[in-house]
Design a protein around this motif. Structure first.
Motif, mmCIF file in Angstrom:
data_model
loop_
_atom_site.group_PDB
_atom_site.id
_atom_site.type_symbol
_atom_site.label_atom_id
_atom_site.label_comp_id
_atom_site.label_asym_id
_atom_site.label_seq_id
_atom_site.Cartn_x
_atom_site.Cartn_y
_atom_site.Cartn_z
ATOM 1 N N ARG A 314 -62.462 -41.476 45.930
ATOM 2 C CA ARG A 314 -63.578 -40.596 45.566
ATOM 3 C C ARG A 314 -63.768 -40.587 44.056
ATOM 4 O O ARG A 314 -62.846 -40.295 43.299
ATOM 5 C CB ARG A 314 -63.241 -39.193 46.083
ATOM 6 N N GLY A 315 -64.970 -40.968 43.616
ATOM 7 C CA GLY A 315 -65.271 -40.882 42.190
ATOM 8 C C GLY A 315 -65.306 -39.427 41.750
ATOM 9 O O GLY A 315 -65.131 -38.504 42.552
ATOM 10 N N ALA A 316 -65.567 -39.216 40.469
ATOM 11 C CA ALA A 316 -65.539 -37.835 39.973
ATOM 12 C C ALA A 316 -66.622 -37.570 38.933
ATOM 13 O O ALA A 316 -66.470 -36.709 38.081
ATOM 14 C CB ALA A 316 -64.151 -37.520 39.390
ATOM 15 N N GLY A 317 -67.721 -38.321 39.027
ATOM 16 C CA GLY A 317 -68.826 -38.068 38.116
ATOM 17 C C GLY A 317 -68.725 -38.858 36.839
ATOM 18 O O GLY A 317 -68.522 -38.278 35.763
ATOM 19 N N ALA A 318 -68.848 -40.176 36.926
ATOM 20 C CA ALA A 318 -68.818 -41.025 35.735
ATOM 21 C C ALA A 318 -69.628 -42.288 36.024
ATOM 22 O O ALA A 318 -69.168 -43.168 36.748
ATOM 23 C CB ALA A 318 -67.381 -41.386 35.345
ATOM 24 N N TYR A 319 -70.806 -42.379 35.439
ATOM 25 C CA TYR A 319 -71.696 -43.529 35.641
ATOM 26 C C TYR A 319 -71.023 -44.840 35.255
ATOM 27 O O TYR A 319 -71.247 -45.870 35.893
ATOM 28 C CB TYR A 319 -72.957 -43.304 34.806
ATOM 29 N N ILE A 320 -70.172 -44.798 34.259
ATOM 30 C CA ILE A 320 -69.536 -46.027 33.774
ATOM 31 C C ILE A 320 -68.707 -46.687 34.869
ATOM 32 O O ILE A 320 -68.474 -47.908 34.840
ATOM 33 C CB ILE A 320 -68.663 -45.728 32.530
ATOM 34 N N CYS A 321 -68.277 -45.925 35.866
ATOM 35 C CA CYS A 321 -67.470 -46.495 36.936
ATOM 36 C C CYS A 321 -68.279 -47.359 37.891
ATOM 37 O O CYS A 321 -67.724 -47.964 38.808
ATOM 38 C CB CYS A 321 -66.734 -45.389 37.707
ATOM 39 N N GLY A 322 -69.587 -47.463 37.670
ATOM 40 C CA GLY A 322 -70.367 -48.459 38.363
ATOM 41 C C GLY A 322 -70.112 -49.856 37.825
ATOM 42 O O GLY A 322 -70.387 -50.853 38.503
ATOM 43 N N GLU A 323 -69.580 -49.943 36.608
ATOM 44 C CA GLU A 323 -69.144 -51.228 36.050
ATOM 45 C C GLU A 323 -67.834 -51.592 36.733
ATOM 46 O O GLU A 323 -66.915 -50.775 36.805
ATOM 47 C CB GLU A 323 -68.956 -51.096 34.531
ATOM 48 N N GLU A 324 -67.750 -52.812 37.270
ATOM 49 C CA GLU A 324 -66.678 -53.125 38.213
ATOM 50 C C GLU A 324 -65.281 -52.940 37.644
ATOM 51 O O GLU A 324 -64.388 -52.435 38.340
ATOM 52 C CB GLU A 324 -66.854 -54.542 38.762
#
Length: 555
Positions: A314-324
């Motif tokens: 589960r992510g936690a609110g960070a757009y940068i984590c769309g970068e692989e």
């Protein structure tokens, strides 16, 4: 000589609270105390207590044998964790998040925020701004507790707060039994038995022209071959961090037919001989997360996967984590900081192993391509643009939503043929061809084929995650650009100076009253493009470049 060394005055740092330690131990139960599970355990604490207290962070560090600094740095990196220091007041029991990204801006999110802030009781309800929630087609979007809300209004949200309507709502989707009844997982059985071999699968993907549909557009079949070329053990990750403003197609697919993505993932994992799949899903989609938990358990119960083979993170609110690579860091329980490349994750990825990473939609098409043939998929595109794509369309159109249309379609065709034309009273002025990162083009360029590369790339734009946002004469493109740059400023991970400082400086330059300092803007743009580590900083100046190039009347 007198020893002047200071005496040992006990352990440094925050003292351990025995009650907090017992609470953390009770919370974790018999779960393994592995480093990569830190973010999952932060979620457990936040979910139970409504925030992360200093005492609980200290206790979690003790229980996991990590430094307090490491736990604190991870917790404060992600927007959805509320870290409360000693002496600070915890947040109210209920939070209302209002999306302020570009599509919601067009739909009046600022008025919604103002009204909520003025009328909500701050002792019981916290109102906060939030980046894109992936509900751009039904803007303005909000989330009250764990309930996602379309076409949100202040009156409606406050009534929901009074009535306690804050729990997750799960969409009506095709579950495992219904999916298998329609032929689901028969292809997986053939693949596992060897009836359909790895080489044939990779060739089919190549012939179909299937590409990564999360933004980069790398050919899927070729990627499988590259990962297979490196010695195992290998892993696979699924990138469900759909954070690009204007994008919501992956959410729709998982809310309707999640097992198509699961089957595609299991076929891909078998092809590259991955020993485990890590499914990373953004925290902004509580309904999708519940679907995934339910259906992973169903797959295990049905014997289609071994317990633990698909691990949901589960992510936690960070757009940068769309970068692989940033996503892989997050899966490992760390801050989502992009890695320097090379090596690429196909060679050195998750936990140092060769890793196959795919987007939701890419995997969603695998079954249909193999069953119906490469020519079937490729033939759905325009000439020289193989394949069909899912376009997230929002903004000033009559019928926003996810539109299934050919690769190479034009934005004018999307508006007229798929969205019922422009909204009443609006005339086509400009568009985002690929979300916040893809630039802003004028309506005069509305007949450019939308696909990876080609004429779009010549204009300094890209299709990315296929997020189309339409603007009209009612919209200032400078205001749109400022909204996008504020998003990038907020979402910069802070690792590299050109992006961390550059996004903030660009916002300052755009906000400055009077004539825009274009020389400073262009210098800053060049530095950000040339020196940023990852695509966020490199692409953030795209809207500014196009503002200066095509929309000088809006300056």
């Amino acid at each position: 000589m007198k020893d002047r060394r200071p005496r040992d005055r006990g352990p440094k740092g925050r003292a351990l609270d025995d009650v907090a330690l017992e609470e953390i131990r009770d919370l974790l139960g018999n779960r393994p105390r592995r480093r990569d599970l830190l973010i999952e355990y932060l979620h457990l604490a936040q979910d139970r207590y409504g925030h992360l207290s200093a005492a609980h962070l200290r206790a979690l560090a003790e229980e996991m044998r990590l430094s307090q600094t490491e736990v604190y740095e991870v917790a404060t990196f992600y927007d959805h964790f509320d870290v409360v220091k000693e002496g600070e007041t915890p947040p109210p029991p209920l939070t209302i998040r209002v999306c302020d990204s570009v599509s919601c801006m067009l739909a009046g999110c600022e008025s919604l925020l103002s009204e909520l802030t003025a009328t909500a009781d701050p002792n019981s309800v916290r109102v906060v701004r939030a980046p894109c929630m992936g509900r751009c087609g039904t803007a303005p979007a909000a989330r009250i507790g764990d309930r996602e809300v379309d076409h949100a209004s202040a009156e409606g949200l406050l009534q929901m707060a009074r009535d306690g309507e804050t729990d997750t709502v799960v969409a009506d989707y095709i579950g495992l039994d219904a999916y298998r009844a329609s032929g689901g997982y028969q292809l997986l059985v053939k693949v596992r038995s060897g009836e359909v071999g790895a080489d044939a699968l990779m060739e089919t993907m190549q012939d179909a022209g299937l590409r990564g549909l999360g933004g980069a557009g790398f050919p899927a079949g070729r990627k499988w071959g590259i990962v297979r070329s490196f010695p195992g053990p290998r892993l696979m990750s699924i990138n469900g961090d759909e954070g690009e403003p204007g994008t919501f197609k992956d959410r729709i697919y998982l809310e309707q037919d999640p097992h198509r993505t699961f089957e595609g993932a299991l076929i891909a994992a078998h092809t590259v001989e991955a020993s485990r799949i890590y499914f990373y899903m953004r925290d902004e989609y509580p309904g999708v997360l519940q679907i995934l938990r339910t259906e992973i358990a169903a797959l295990e119960a049905a014997g289609l996967v071994e317990p633990g083979f698909i691990e949901l993170r589960r992510g936690a609110g960070a757009y940068i984590c769309g970068e692989e690579s940033a996503m892989l860091e997050s899966i490992e329980g760390k801050r989502g900081l992009p890695r320097h490349r090379p090596p690429y994750i196909a060679e050195v990825g998750l936990f140092g192993r060769p890793t196959l990473n795919h987007n939701i939609e890419t995997l969603w098409w695998v079954r249909d391509i193999v069953e119906k043939g490469a020519d079937w998929f490729a033939g759905k595109g325009k000439p020289d643009h193989p394949g069909v794509r899912s376009w997230s369309v929002s903004g000033r159109v009559r019928e926003p939503g996810v539109k299934l249309a050919p690769a190479g379609v034009t934005v004018r065709e999307l508006i007229e043929d798929y969205c019922g034309g422009m909204a009443e009273g609006h005339e086509f002025k400009a568009y985002l061809p690929g979300g916040a990162s893809g630039g802003i083009l004028p309506a005069s360029m509305g007949d450019i084929p939308l696909n990876f590369g080609g004429e779009l790339a010549k204009q300094g734009a890209f299709v990315g995650s296929h997020a189309i946002v339409i603007f009209s004469q009612a919209d200032s493109i400078k205001d749109v650009t400022l909204n996008l740059l504020n998003f990038f400023k907020h979402e910069s991970c802070g690792q590299c100076t050109p992006c961390r400082e550059g996004t903030g400086k660009m916002v300052t330059l755009l906000k400055k009253q009077g004539k825009l300092d274009e020389e400073a803007v262009r210098d800053l743009e060049m530095v950000m493009r040339d020196a940023s580590i990852c695509g966020l900083g490199q692409a953030a100046p795209n809207p500014v470049n196009h503002l200066l190039t095509y929309f000088r009347d809006d300056l």
